[in-house]
Design a protein around this motif. Structure first.
Motif, PDB file in Angstrom:
ATOM      1  N   THR A 128       0.924  -1.247   0.151  1.00 27.73           N
ATOM      2  CA  THR A 128      -0.132  -0.076  -0.028  1.00 27.73           C
ATOM      3  C   THR A 128       0.818   1.251  -0.058  1.00 27.73           C
ATOM      4  O   THR A 128       2.059   1.194   0.357  1.00 27.73           O
ATOM      5  CB  THR A 128      -0.929   0.148   1.251  1.00 27.73           C
ATOM      6  OG1 THR A 128       0.024   0.122   2.510  1.00 27.73           O
ATOM      7  CG2 THR A 128      -1.709  -1.218   1.420  1.00 27.73           C
ATOM      8  N   GLU A 129       0.163   2.360  -0.200  1.00 31.34           N
ATOM      9  CA  GLU A 129       0.956   3.716  -0.203  1.00 31.34           C
ATOM     10  C   GLU A 129       1.714   3.982   0.997  1.00 31.34           C
ATOM     11  O   GLU A 129       2.876   4.384   1.259  1.00 31.34           O
ATOM     12  CB  GLU A 129       0.180   4.769  -0.377  1.00 31.34           C
ATOM     13  CG  GLU A 129       0.875   5.992  -0.778  1.00 31.34           C
ATOM     14  CD  GLU A 129       0.098   7.087  -1.317  1.00 31.34           C
ATOM     15  OE1 GLU A 129      -0.218   8.113  -0.484  1.00 31.34           O
ATOM     16  OE2 GLU A 129      -0.544   7.060  -2.465  1.00 31.34           O
ATOM     17  N   ARG A 130       0.887   3.443   2.131  1.00 28.62           N
ATOM     18  CA  ARG A 130       1.651   3.675   3.601  1.00 28.62           C
ATOM     19  C   ARG A 130       2.650   2.747   3.740  1.00 28.62           C
ATOM     20  O   ARG A 130       3.690   3.333   4.483  1.00 28.62           O
ATOM     21  CB  ARG A 130       0.359   3.318   4.531  1.00 28.62           C
ATOM     22  CG  ARG A 130       0.852   3.504   5.810  1.00 28.62           C
ATOM     23  CD  ARG A 130      -0.291   3.040   6.783  1.00 28.62           C
ATOM     24  NE  ARG A 130      -0.050   3.959   8.148  1.00 28.62           N
ATOM     25  CZ  ARG A 130      -1.159   4.377   8.982  1.00 28.62           C
ATOM     26  NH1 ARG A 130      -2.344   4.183   8.580  1.00 28.62           N
ATOM     27  NH2 ARG A 130      -0.719   4.910  10.064  1.00 28.62           N
ATOM     28  N   ARG A 158       2.473   1.840  -9.882  1.00 25.00           N
ATOM     29  CA  ARG A 158       1.366   2.035  -9.182  1.00 25.00           C
ATOM     30  C   ARG A 158       0.053   1.707  -9.890  1.00 25.00           C
ATOM     31  O   ARG A 158      -0.127   1.894 -11.212  1.00 25.00           O
ATOM     32  CB  ARG A 158       1.266   3.535  -9.013  1.00 25.00           C
ATOM     33  CG  ARG A 158       0.022   3.732  -8.004  1.00 25.00           C
ATOM     34  CD  ARG A 158      -0.160   5.420  -7.622  1.00 25.00           C
ATOM     35  NE  ARG A 158       0.060   6.253  -8.960  1.00 25.00           N
ATOM     36  CZ  ARG A 158       0.499   7.498  -9.042  1.00 25.00           C
ATOM     37  NH1 ARG A 158       0.715   8.313  -7.935  1.00 25.00           N
ATOM     38  NH2 ARG A 158       0.361   8.198 -10.057  1.00 25.00           N
ATOM     39  N   THR A 159      -0.778   1.207  -9.172  1.00 24.21           N
ATOM     40  CA  THR A 159      -2.121   0.745  -9.670  1.00 24.21           C
ATOM     41  C   THR A 159      -2.912   1.753 -10.273  1.00 24.21           C
ATOM     42  O   THR A 159      -2.888   2.952  -9.646  1.00 24.21           O
ATOM     43  CB  THR A 159      -3.008  -0.278  -8.815  1.00 24.21           C
ATOM     44  OG1 THR A 159      -3.335   0.437  -7.759  1.00 24.21           O
ATOM     45  CG2 THR A 159      -2.352  -1.762  -8.702  1.00 24.21           C
ATOM     46  N   SER A 161      -5.782   2.805  -9.683  1.00 22.54           N
ATOM     47  CA  SER A 161      -6.595   3.258  -8.280  1.00 22.54           C
ATOM     48  C   SER A 161      -5.776   3.840  -7.485  1.00 22.54           C
ATOM     49  O   SER A 161      -6.169   4.667  -6.583  1.00 22.54           O
ATOM     50  CB  SER A 161      -7.104   2.126  -7.640  1.00 22.54           C
ATOM     51  OG  SER A 161      -6.251   1.262  -7.180  1.00 22.54           O
ATOM     52  N   SER A 163      -4.012   2.202  -5.212  1.00 19.01           N
ATOM     53  CA  SER A 163      -4.098   1.415  -4.058  1.00 19.01           C
ATOM     54  C   SER A 163      -2.899   0.436  -3.654  1.00 19.01           C
ATOM     55  O   SER A 163      -2.730  -0.098  -2.661  1.00 19.01           O
ATOM     56  CB  SER A 163      -5.288   0.873  -3.993  1.00 19.01           C
ATOM     57  OG  SER A 163      -5.279  -0.179  -5.142  1.00 19.01           O
ATOM     58  N   SER A 164      -2.054   0.146  -4.616  1.00 20.78           N
ATOM     59  CA  SER A 164      -0.892  -0.649  -4.478  1.00 20.78           C
ATOM     60  C   SER A 164       0.169  -0.371  -5.380  1.00 20.78           C
ATOM     61  O   SER A 164       0.071   0.433  -6.523  1.00 20.78           O
ATOM     62  CB  SER A 164      -1.341  -1.984  -4.915  1.00 20.78           C
ATOM     63  OG  SER A 164      -0.580  -2.900  -5.049  1.00 20.78           O
ATOM     64  N   TYR A 165       1.273  -0.641  -4.843  1.00 20.20           N
ATOM     65  CA  TYR A 165       2.727  -0.378  -5.498  1.00 20.20           C
ATOM     66  C   TYR A 165       3.561  -1.450  -5.681  1.00 20.20           C
ATOM     67  O   TYR A 165       3.426  -2.370  -4.865  1.00 20.20           O
ATOM     68  CB  TYR A 165       3.581   0.811  -4.628  1.00 20.20           C
ATOM     69  CG  TYR A 165       2.945   2.067  -4.772  1.00 20.20           C
ATOM     70  CD1 TYR A 165       3.306   3.242  -5.816  1.00 20.20           C
ATOM     71  CD2 TYR A 165       2.023   2.631  -4.083  1.00 20.20           C
ATOM     72  CE1 TYR A 165       2.651   4.298  -5.866  1.00 20.20           C
ATOM     73  CE2 TYR A 165       1.214   3.813  -4.127  1.00 20.20           C
ATOM     74  CZ  TYR A 165       1.863   4.787  -4.864  1.00 20.20           C
ATOM     75  OH  TYR A 165       1.499   5.880  -4.971  1.00 20.20           O
TER      76      TYR A 165
END
Length: 169
Positions: A128-130, A158-159, A161, A163-165
């Motif tokens: 996740t970005e976090r 990066r997706t 959306s 939401s995911s990397y």
């Protein structure tokens, strides 16, 4: 051979050990300021503090009971320090393992970013970005800029959306 004759000039460990001793440190300050040395202390304690300072090379005897601060001790200590080897590779842009500056040259920047992504993110890992931010925090306080550079250089995908990397396959 032990003692001061075994070394040429002062040794930083002896100087630091002397200054770590409260009596020796106070005595040194008093000698520098031209004050009476540990006036309230017993003679044995005063003599021990002065002996520590003499051994470390911080003071010199100028008379039977007179001392002065050695003028060159700190200059000599600094001259003993080895010259730093020039940094090579990505180390040129890091300080204590963190980004000190970004290279202006695109090839050097890519090399730095490739190294960081290789250290921080495993192939096939989806984060996740976090999670990405937490890992990049080891390399810089400005994780947003670093993450953007990694994406712009195609080293991190990066997706749609956001939401995911992950690292590209």
């Amino acid at each position: 051979m032990n003692g001061p004759a075994a070394h040429s000039g002062p040794h930083w460990r002896r100087v630091m050990a002397a200054l770590a001793n409260p009596d020796a440190r106070t005595a040194y300050a008093q000698i520098v300021l031209g004050e009476e040395i540990l006036a309230a202390a017993k003679e044995q304690r005063r003599n021990r503090a002065v002996a520590i300072l003499l051994e470390a090379g911080l003071v010199e005897r100028t008379g039977s009971n007179a001392y002065q601060a050695a003028e060159t001790v700190f200059r000599e200590l600094l001259s003993q320090q080895p010259r730093r080897q020039p940094k090579t590779g990505v180390d040129r842009f890091l300080r204590l393992g963190r980004i000190d500056r970004y290279p202006a040259n695109a090839a050097d920047r890519r090399e730095l970013l490739t190294w960081i992504v290789g250290e921080a993110i495993q192939p096939g890992e989806a984060l996740t970005e976090r999670q990405v931010n937490e890992r990049l925090l080891s390399y810089t306080d400005d994780v947003v800029l670093l993450r953007r550079y990694l994406v712009d250089f195609g080293l991190l995908e990066r997706t749609a959306s956001g939401s995911s990397y992950s690292r590209p396959a």
